[in-house]
Design a protein around this motif. Structure first.
Motif, PDB file in Angstrom:
ATOM      1  N   ILE A   1       5.614  -8.442   9.528  1.00 10.31           N
ATOM      2  CA  ILE A   1       5.094  -7.126   9.902  1.00 10.31           C
ATOM      3  C   ILE A   1       6.233  -6.110  10.035  1.00 10.31           C
ATOM      4  O   ILE A   1       6.127  -4.972   9.563  1.00 10.31           O
ATOM      5  CB  ILE A   1       4.291  -7.213  11.219  1.00 10.31           C
ATOM      6  N   ILE A   2       7.334  -6.499  10.667  1.00  9.35           N
ATOM      7  CA  ILE A   2       8.475  -5.586  10.845  1.00  9.35           C
ATOM      8  C   ILE A   2       9.044  -5.151   9.495  1.00  9.35           C
ATOM      9  O   ILE A   2       9.454  -3.996   9.323  1.00  9.35           O
ATOM     10  CB  ILE A   2       9.565  -6.262  11.713  1.00  9.35           C
ATOM     11  N   ARG A   3       9.022  -6.045   8.528  1.00 14.84           N
ATOM     12  CA  ARG A   3       9.570  -5.713   7.200  1.00 14.84           C
ATOM     13  C   ARG A   3       8.782  -4.576   6.538  1.00 14.84           C
ATOM     14  O   ARG A   3       9.328  -3.852   5.700  1.00 14.84           O
ATOM     15  CB  ARG A   3       9.556  -6.963   6.319  1.00 14.84           C
ATOM     16  N   LEU A   4       7.517  -4.392   6.928  1.00 18.13           N
ATOM     17  CA  LEU A   4       6.714  -3.298   6.367  1.00 18.13           C
ATOM     18  C   LEU A   4       7.355  -1.935   6.646  1.00 18.13           C
ATOM     19  O   LEU A   4       7.192  -0.998   5.871  1.00 18.13           O
ATOM     20  CB  LEU A   4       5.299  -3.328   6.955  1.00 18.13           C
ATOM     21  N   LYS A   5       8.075  -1.839   7.746  1.00 22.40           N
ATOM     22  CA  LYS A   5       8.713  -0.588   8.146  1.00 22.40           C
ATOM     23  C   LYS A   5       9.792  -0.163   7.151  1.00 22.40           C
ATOM     24  O   LYS A   5      10.076   1.033   6.987  1.00 22.40           O
ATOM     25  CB  LYS A   5       9.305  -0.762   9.555  1.00 22.40           C
ATOM     26  N   PHE A   6      10.392  -1.123   6.450  1.00 25.15           N
ATOM     27  CA  PHE A   6      11.554  -0.841   5.603  1.00 25.15           C
ATOM     28  C   PHE A   6      11.226  -0.859   4.106  1.00 25.15           C
ATOM     29  O   PHE A   6      12.128  -0.769   3.283  1.00 25.15           O
ATOM     30  CB  PHE A   6      12.664  -1.849   5.909  1.00 25.15           C
ATOM     31  N   LEU A   7       9.936  -0.984   3.778  1.00 29.93           N
ATOM     32  CA  LEU A   7       9.553  -0.952   2.370  1.00 29.93           C
ATOM     33  C   LEU A   7       9.429   0.488   1.885  1.00 29.93           C
ATOM     34  O   LEU A   7       9.188   1.412   2.669  1.00 29.93           O
ATOM     35  CB  LEU A   7       8.216  -1.678   2.171  1.00 29.93           C
ATOM     36  N   ASN A   8       9.594   0.676   0.584  1.00 30.62           N
ATOM     37  CA  ASN A   8       9.423   1.989  -0.038  1.00 30.62           C
ATOM     38  C   ASN A   8       8.010   2.074  -0.617  1.00 30.62           C
ATOM     39  O   ASN A   8       7.656   1.309  -1.516  1.00 30.62           O
ATOM     40  CB  ASN A   8      10.465   2.175  -1.149  1.00 30.62           C
ATOM     41  N   TYR A   9       7.207   2.995  -0.098  1.00 26.17           N
ATOM     42  CA  TYR A   9       5.812   3.125  -0.529  1.00 26.17           C
ATOM     43  C   TYR A   9       5.709   4.278  -1.528  1.00 26.17           C
ATOM     44  O   TYR A   9       5.661   5.449  -1.148  1.00 26.17           O
ATOM     45  CB  TYR A   9       4.906   3.364   0.678  1.00 26.17           C
ATOM     46  N   CYS A  10       5.681   3.931  -2.807  1.00 26.45           N
ATOM     47  CA  CYS A  10       5.686   4.959  -3.844  1.00 26.45           C
ATOM     48  C   CYS A  10       4.343   5.096  -4.541  1.00 26.45           C
ATOM     49  O   CYS A  10       4.161   5.983  -5.368  1.00 26.45           O
ATOM     50  CB  CYS A  10       6.769   4.658  -4.878  1.00 26.45           C
ATOM     51  N   ARG A  11       3.390   4.240  -4.220  1.00 24.92           N
ATOM     52  CA  ARG A  11       2.057   4.346  -4.807  1.00 24.92           C
ATOM     53  C   ARG A  11       1.156   5.153  -3.883  1.00 24.92           C
ATOM     54  O   ARG A  11       1.495   5.366  -2.720  1.00 24.92           O
ATOM     55  CB  ARG A  11       1.492   2.953  -5.068  1.00 24.92           C
ATOM     56  N   PRO A  12      -0.001   5.628  -4.383  1.00 25.28           N
ATOM     57  CA  PRO A  12      -0.885   6.446  -3.541  1.00 25.28           C
ATOM     58  C   PRO A  12      -1.170   5.807  -2.188  1.00 25.28           C
ATOM     59  O   PRO A  12      -1.531   4.626  -2.123  1.00 25.28           O
ATOM     60  CB  PRO A  12      -2.162   6.554  -4.387  1.00 25.28           C
ATOM     61  N   HIS A  13      -1.001   6.570  -1.112  1.00 23.37           N
ATOM     62  CA  HIS A  13      -1.145   6.062   0.252  1.00 23.37           C
ATOM     63  C   HIS A  13      -2.613   6.077   0.684  1.00 23.37           C
ATOM     64  O   HIS A  13      -2.991   6.735   1.648  1.00 23.37           O
ATOM     65  CB  HIS A  13      -0.303   6.898   1.214  1.00 23.37           C
ATOM     66  N   ILE A  14      -3.418   5.343  -0.044  1.00 28.95           N
ATOM     67  CA  ILE A  14      -4.853   5.284   0.267  1.00 28.95           C
ATOM     68  C   ILE A  14      -5.206   3.846   0.620  1.00 28.95           C
ATOM     69  O   ILE A  14      -5.132   2.938  -0.226  1.00 28.95           O
ATOM     70  CB  ILE A  14      -5.704   5.775  -0.918  1.00 28.95           C
ATOM     71  N   LEU A  15      -5.580   3.593   1.875  1.00 25.43           N
ATOM     72  CA  LEU A  15      -5.928   2.261   2.332  1.00 25.43           C
ATOM     73  C   LEU A  15      -7.323   1.882   1.848  1.00 25.43           C
ATOM     74  O   LEU A  15      -8.162   2.748   1.580  1.00 25.43           O
ATOM     75  CB  LEU A  15      -5.866   2.204   3.859  1.00 25.43           C
ATOM     76  N   SER A  16      -7.571   0.586   1.752  1.00 26.46           N
ATOM     77  CA  SER A  16      -8.867   0.110   1.246  1.00 26.46           C
ATOM     78  C   SER A  16      -9.935   0.041   2.322  1.00 26.46           C
ATOM     79  O   SER A  16     -11.108  -0.135   2.012  1.00 26.46           O
ATOM     80  CB  SER A  16      -8.698  -1.290   0.625  1.00 26.46           C
ATOM     81  N   HIS A  17      -9.523   0.141   3.588  1.00 28.41           N
ATOM     82  CA  HIS A  17     -10.467  -0.049   4.691  1.00 28.41           C
ATOM     83  C   HIS A  17     -10.315   1.064   5.731  1.00 28.41           C
ATOM     84  O   HIS A  17      -9.495   1.974   5.573  1.00 28.41           O
ATOM     85  CB  HIS A  17     -10.235  -1.415   5.347  1.00 28.41           C
ATOM     86  N   SER A  18     -11.094   0.937   6.791  1.00 29.02           N
ATOM     87  CA  SER A  18     -11.038   1.895   7.900  1.00 29.02           C
ATOM     88  C   SER A  18      -9.975   1.499   8.911  1.00 29.02           C
ATOM     89  O   SER A  18      -9.930   2.055  10.008  1.00 29.02           O
ATOM     90  CB  SER A  18     -12.412   1.969   8.585  1.00 29.02           C
ATOM     91  N   PHE A  19      -9.176   0.535   8.568  1.00 28.67           N
ATOM     92  CA  PHE A  19      -8.100   0.047   9.436  1.00 28.67           C
ATOM     93  C   PHE A  19      -6.997  -0.499   8.547  1.00 28.67           C
ATOM     94  O   PHE A  19      -7.164  -0.609   7.324  1.00 28.67           O
ATOM     95  CB  PHE A  19      -8.613  -1.035  10.395  1.00 28.67           C
TER      96      PHE A  19
END
Length: 313
Positions: free
Chosen positions: A161-179
């Motif tokens: 989970i902590i590693r998520l903080k350091f990833l580069n998010y370059c694709r559309p920031h649209i989640l698949s769910h309400s959470f």
């Protein structure tokens, strides 16, 4: 193009509500509010009954209290974003908030699986080794099991989970769910996600899959012991003590299997199907467990009936 790039590089993520049903959000808010009310009131009632009724201070009901507390926390972890979308208060969530919600959702899922395994162990001891039941499942051992469940569910997840903080998010920031879910976030990342994939799969295998196998083995051994009992009435009586737990295991694992199948093989399906399956996975077990144990467990049912009778008076 610059607007698109700025959106991809931002630390905000768009929550997906119910695609195609945006006009009906005010109406959808009613059933979802009712479901969350059932989750909170039902699990609080189970906790209250177990705490106030001295005859329920037994290992089986201590584990049930752990299950109710886990379900209550699962409701609290998702209600802000789900109802926030339906009420129009929330459309986006920050990366830090998303990571925190992901941690709690996955951690609580692992915790519920662990509690169900502990309950299966309780039923195995009660039926296969009844004479040593009270000496094996002492209050001290139950407390140690509770601490082990908490540590297993909370301390193994932070690395991924902590590693998520350091990833580069370059694709559309649209989640698949309400959470927020871990698999949703890594889908948008352009960084190396091999660690998240391998470690995440290892967690699923060592928690959910292993627990399911051990629960199945415990019930095979229980069934073997029960079938050795000569009296049909005694067989039925022994199996009836497991009915509630079997239902609880079913309402937990069936939505997980369904969501996994939809994610893996249902990419051609409507996004609404994915959202509905996600909400079923999150909300169905916490809503159903208090109902199952209130109906199928005689001690809980009688205490609840007495509780409502007192309120009427």
């Amino acid at each position: 193009m610059s607007i698109s790039n700025s959106n991809f590089n931002s630390s905000r993520f768009v929550l997906t509500g119910f695609p195609g049903l945006e006009v009906q959000y005010p109406w959808l808010c009613i059933p979802f509010s009712f479901i969350y009310a059932l989750v909170f009131l039902g699990n609080c009632m189970v906790l209250h009954v177990i705490r106030t009724e001295s005859s329920l201070h037994q290992p089986m009901f201590y584990f049930l209290a752990m299950l109710a507390l886990t379900d209550l926390c699962m409701g609290f972890s998702t209600v802000p974003t789900v109802l926030g979308i339906l009420l129009g208060f929330i459309q986006e969530v920050s990366l830090d908030s998303c990571i925190a919600q992901s941690y709690f959702i996955h951690g609580l899922s692992f915790m519920e699986s662990s509690v169900l395994l502990a309950m299966a162990f309780d039923r195995y001891i009660a039926i296969c080794n009844p004479l040593r039941y009270s000496s094996i499942l002492t209050n001290d051992k139950i407390m140690k099991i509770g601490v082990a469940i908490l540590c297993r569910s909370s301390l193994l997840i932070p690395p991924v989970i902590i590693r998520l903080k350091f990833l580069n998010y370059c694709r559309p920031h649209i989640l698949s769910h309400s959470f927020c879910l871990h698999q949703d976030l890594i889908r948008m990342a352009c960084s190396d996600i091999r660690f998240n994939n391998v470690y995440g799969l290892t967690l699923v295998i060592s928690n959910l899959l292993l627990d399911a196998v051990l629960i199945l083995i415990s019930y095979i051994m229980i069934l073997h012991t029960v079938l050795a009992i000569a009296s049909w009435e005694e067989r039925l009586k022994s199996l009836q003590t497991c009915v509630s737990h079997i239902w609880a295991v079913s309402v937990f694992y069936i939505p997980i299997i369904g969501l996994t199948m939809v994610h893996r093989f249902g990419k051609h399906l409507s996004p609404l199907v994915h959202v509905l399956m996600g909400n079923t996975y999150i909300l169905f077990p916490p809503m159903m467990n208090p109902i199952i144990y209130s109906i199928k467990t005689q001690q809980i049912r009688r205490r609840v009936q007495r509780l409502f009778c007192l309120k009427r008076v």
